[in-house]
Design a protein around this motif. Structure first.
Motif, mmCIF file in Angstrom:
data_model
loop_
_atom_site.group_PDB
_atom_site.id
_atom_site.type_symbol
_atom_site.label_atom_id
_atom_site.label_comp_id
_atom_site.label_asym_id
_atom_site.label_seq_id
_atom_site.Cartn_x
_atom_site.Cartn_y
_atom_site.Cartn_z
ATOM 1 N N VAL A 13 26.690 71.508 20.733
ATOM 2 C CA VAL A 13 25.415 71.052 21.273
ATOM 3 C C VAL A 13 24.847 72.185 22.116
ATOM 4 C CG1 VAL A 13 24.319 69.405 22.837
ATOM 5 C CG2 VAL A 13 26.098 68.644 21.305
ATOM 6 N N VAL A 14 23.545 72.395 22.035
ATOM 7 C CA VAL A 14 22.869 73.421 22.835
ATOM 8 C C VAL A 14 22.082 72.724 23.933
ATOM 9 C CG1 VAL A 14 21.140 75.249 22.806
ATOM 10 C CG2 VAL A 14 22.726 75.020 20.907
ATOM 11 N N ALA A 15 22.256 73.185 25.175
ATOM 12 C CA ALA A 15 21.526 72.624 26.315
ATOM 13 C C ALA A 15 21.286 73.748 27.316
ATOM 14 C CB ALA A 15 22.306 71.488 26.957
ATOM 15 N N THR A 28 28.150 65.826 22.486
ATOM 16 C CA THR A 28 29.048 66.746 21.783
ATOM 17 C C THR A 28 29.999 65.986 20.878
ATOM 18 O OG1 THR A 28 28.936 68.258 23.671
ATOM 19 C CG2 THR A 28 30.679 68.629 22.080
ATOM 20 N N LEU A 29 30.530 64.864 21.361
ATOM 21 C CA LEU A 29 31.409 64.049 20.517
ATOM 22 C C LEU A 29 30.640 63.440 19.356
ATOM 23 C CD1 LEU A 29 33.566 62.258 23.237
ATOM 24 C CD2 LEU A 29 34.247 64.114 21.715
ATOM 25 N N ALA A 30 29.372 63.118 19.570
ATOM 26 C CA ALA A 30 28.556 62.569 18.489
ATOM 27 C C ALA A 30 28.177 63.644 17.469
ATOM 28 C CB ALA A 30 27.298 61.927 19.062
ATOM 29 N N ALA A 31 28.256 64.919 17.856
ATOM 30 C CA ALA A 31 27.872 66.023 16.965
ATOM 31 C C ALA A 31 29.005 66.459 16.038
ATOM 32 C CB ALA A 31 27.408 67.215 17.799
ATOM 33 N N ILE A 32 30.154 65.817 16.102
ATOM 34 C CA ILE A 32 31.262 66.186 15.219
ATOM 35 C C ILE A 32 30.861 65.888 13.783
ATOM 36 C CG2 ILE A 32 33.652 65.684 14.589
ATOM 37 C CD1 ILE A 32 34.195 65.075 17.506
ATOM 38 N N ALA A 60 34.431 57.648 30.638
ATOM 39 C CA ALA A 60 33.717 56.613 29.888
ATOM 40 C C ALA A 60 33.157 57.156 28.577
ATOM 41 C CB ALA A 60 32.585 56.045 30.745
ATOM 42 N N ALA A 61 32.680 58.398 28.583
ATOM 43 C CA ALA A 61 32.140 58.985 27.353
ATOM 44 C C ALA A 61 33.237 59.173 26.318
ATOM 45 C CB ALA A 61 31.472 60.326 27.667
ATOM 46 N N ALA A 62 34.424 59.598 26.750
ATOM 47 C CA ALA A 62 35.536 59.777 25.811
ATOM 48 C C ALA A 62 36.004 58.428 25.271
ATOM 49 C CB ALA A 62 36.683 60.502 26.492
ATOM 50 N N ALA A 63 36.079 57.431 26.128
ATOM 51 C CA ALA A 63 36.545 56.115 25.691
ATOM 52 C C ALA A 63 35.524 55.421 24.791
ATOM 53 C CB ALA A 63 36.844 55.243 26.906
#
Length: 141
Positions: A13-15, A28-32, A60-63
């Motif tokens: 992800v670019v930010a 980033t996890l959604a971009a896999i 929470a984001a990882a879970a």
């Protein structure tokens, strides 16, 4: 960037530079791009993160993505009985992948003004890394 255990890039992800990493964990996890197996109680999906993600947002984001987060607490080190580091952190995996990516001139110095063009170059570089790894494995067989 998220990488596998051997350093192969899985998602990026670019930010802006002023955005904290824990806020970018969920995108980033959604971009896999690789289809991952469904986590089960027998075989959960593990995610190793550094101490920068030791907050409720990072956990929470990882879970929420179905991962089992492994995040070392801030100020905590893994020591043995003699108070020595037994297993040092393996942060070099992501840095090694960034080193592989720095071989591409368009990424080393950002010439692209638009972030979507720069993201396209990074994704092309990631696919080149996977192609080279696959080619190297095919030659060794």
């Amino acid at each position: 960037m998220i990488v596998e255990a051997d350093g192969g890039p899985l998602g990026v992800v670019v930010a802006g530079a002023n955005v904290h990493d824990c806020k970018l964990l969920e995108p980033t996890l959604a971009a896999i791009v690789v289809e991952r197996p469904k986590p089960t109680p027998q075989e959960p999906q593990h995610l190793c993160l550094d101490k920068g993600y030791d907050n409720p947002t990072g956990r929470a984001a990882a879970a929420s993505q179905g991962h089992t987060p492994h995040i070392r607490r801030i100020g905590e080190e893994k020591l043995d009985e003699k108070r020595r580091k037994r297993h040092p952190a393996r942060r070099w995996v992501v840095e090694r992948t960034l080193g592989w990516m720095s071989k591409c001139r368009g990424i080393l110095v950002r010439y692209a003004k638009k972030s979507c063009n720069y993201l396209g170059l990074i994704q092309l570089c990631c696919s080149l890394i996977w192609y080279r790894r696959q080619h190297r494995l095919a030659v060794l067989r």
